[in-house]
Design a protein around this motif. Sequence first.
Motif, PDB file in Angstrom:
ATOM      1  N   MET A   1      27.386   5.164   8.578  1.00 46.61           N
ATOM      2  CA  MET A   1      27.594   3.795   8.209  1.00 46.61           C
ATOM      3  C   MET A   1      29.090   3.522   8.338  1.00 46.61           C
ATOM      4  SD  MET A   1      26.846   1.668   4.675  1.00 46.61           S
ATOM      5  CE  MET A   1      25.793   2.897   4.098  1.00 46.61           C
ATOM      6  N   THR A   2      29.412   2.380   8.919  1.00 47.19           N
ATOM      7  CA  THR A   2      30.799   1.969   9.075  1.00 47.19           C
ATOM      8  C   THR A   2      30.930   0.521   8.627  1.00 47.19           C
ATOM      9  OG1 THR A   2      30.721   3.208  11.163  1.00 47.19           O
ATOM     10  CG2 THR A   2      32.731   2.050  10.674  1.00 47.19           C
ATOM     11  N   VAL A   3      31.978   0.226   7.883  1.00 48.31           N
ATOM     12  CA  VAL A   3      32.282  -1.144   7.495  1.00 48.31           C
ATOM     13  C   VAL A   3      33.634  -1.486   8.098  1.00 48.31           C
ATOM     14  CG1 VAL A   3      32.640  -2.757   5.599  1.00 48.31           C
ATOM     15  CG2 VAL A   3      30.992  -0.891   5.351  1.00 48.31           C
ATOM     16  N   ASP A   4      33.658  -2.508   8.957  1.00 48.50           N
ATOM     17  CA  ASP A   4      34.896  -2.947   9.594  1.00 48.50           C
ATOM     18  C   ASP A   4      35.293  -4.304   9.037  1.00 48.50           C
ATOM     19  OD1 ASP A   4      35.121  -0.781  11.520  1.00 48.50           O
ATOM     20  OD2 ASP A   4      33.370  -1.676  12.496  1.00 48.50           O
ATOM     21  N   GLU A  17      23.891   3.649  11.643  1.00 52.29           N
ATOM     22  CA  GLU A  17      23.191   4.451  12.638  1.00 52.29           C
ATOM     23  C   GLU A  17      22.236   5.371  11.889  1.00 52.29           C
ATOM     24  OE1 GLU A  17      24.237   7.959  15.765  1.00 52.29           O
ATOM     25  OE2 GLU A  17      25.647   6.283  15.611  1.00 52.29           O
ATOM     26  N   VAL A  18      20.983   5.349  12.281  1.00 52.61           N
ATOM     27  CA  VAL A  18      19.967   6.166  11.619  1.00 52.61           C
ATOM     28  C   VAL A  18      19.462   7.195  12.619  1.00 52.61           C
ATOM     29  CG1 VAL A  18      17.738   6.132  10.453  1.00 52.61           C
ATOM     30  CG2 VAL A  18      19.309   4.222  10.164  1.00 52.61           C
ATOM     31  N   ASP A  19      19.435   8.444  12.198  1.00 47.72           N
ATOM     32  CA  ASP A  19      18.925   9.515  13.039  1.00 47.72           C
ATOM     33  C   ASP A  19      18.006  10.373  12.182  1.00 47.72           C
ATOM     34  OD1 ASP A  19      18.522  11.167  15.199  1.00 47.72           O
ATOM     35  OD2 ASP A  19      20.345  12.322  14.875  1.00 47.72           O
ATOM     36  N   ARG A  39      12.675   0.549  11.265  1.00 47.37           N
ATOM     37  CA  ARG A  39      13.061  -0.638  12.037  1.00 47.37           C
ATOM     38  C   ARG A  39      12.546  -1.909  11.360  1.00 47.37           C
ATOM     39  NH1 ARG A  39      12.416   1.388  16.861  1.00 47.37           N
ATOM     40  NH2 ARG A  39      10.160   1.221  16.815  1.00 47.37           N
ATOM     41  N   ASN A  40      11.363  -1.854  10.763  1.00 48.14           N
ATOM     42  CA  ASN A  40      10.801  -3.023  10.082  1.00 48.14           C
ATOM     43  C   ASN A  40      11.463  -3.277   8.731  1.00 48.14           C
ATOM     44  OD1 ASN A  40       9.001  -3.489  12.157  1.00 48.14           O
ATOM     45  ND2 ASN A  40       7.347  -2.353  11.183  1.00 48.14           N
ATOM     46  N   GLU A  41      11.806  -2.212   8.016  1.00 46.90           N
ATOM     47  CA  GLU A  41      12.363  -2.358   6.674  1.00 46.90           C
ATOM     48  C   GLU A  41      13.863  -2.659   6.670  1.00 46.90           C
ATOM     49  OE1 GLU A  41      11.366   1.034   4.321  1.00 46.90           O
ATOM     50  OE2 GLU A  41       9.224   0.635   4.411  1.00 46.90           O
ATOM     51  N   MET A  42      14.573  -2.228   7.709  1.00 46.56           N
ATOM     52  CA  MET A  42      16.024  -2.371   7.721  1.00 46.56           C
ATOM     53  C   MET A  42      16.485  -3.826   7.574  1.00 46.56           C
ATOM     54  SD  MET A  42      18.818  -0.623   7.685  1.00 46.56           S
ATOM     55  CE  MET A  42      18.355   0.990   8.246  1.00 46.56           C
TER      56      MET A  42
END
Length: 64
Positions: A1-4, A17-19, A39-42
């Motif tokens: 996870m990145t916060v810019d 990013e989920v792996d 993908r549906n819950e995100m």
Amino acid sequence: MTVDPLDDGRRSRLTIEVDFERHGIGRLLVPLGVRRQARNEMPINLNTLKQRLEDRAKPPSAPG
């Protein structure tokens, strides 16, 4: 996870990013359902996070 930070910190861009690691029965389950479920819950989870963050940023209401 990145916060810019964007716009001098007034906004942010969140990148997730989920792996999935597959072991045992997970080798079958990840492609069949887990990815699709994530993908549906995100979008729902991200919308909830956005709402909570925006609610915290609002100034308190004056007593009415």
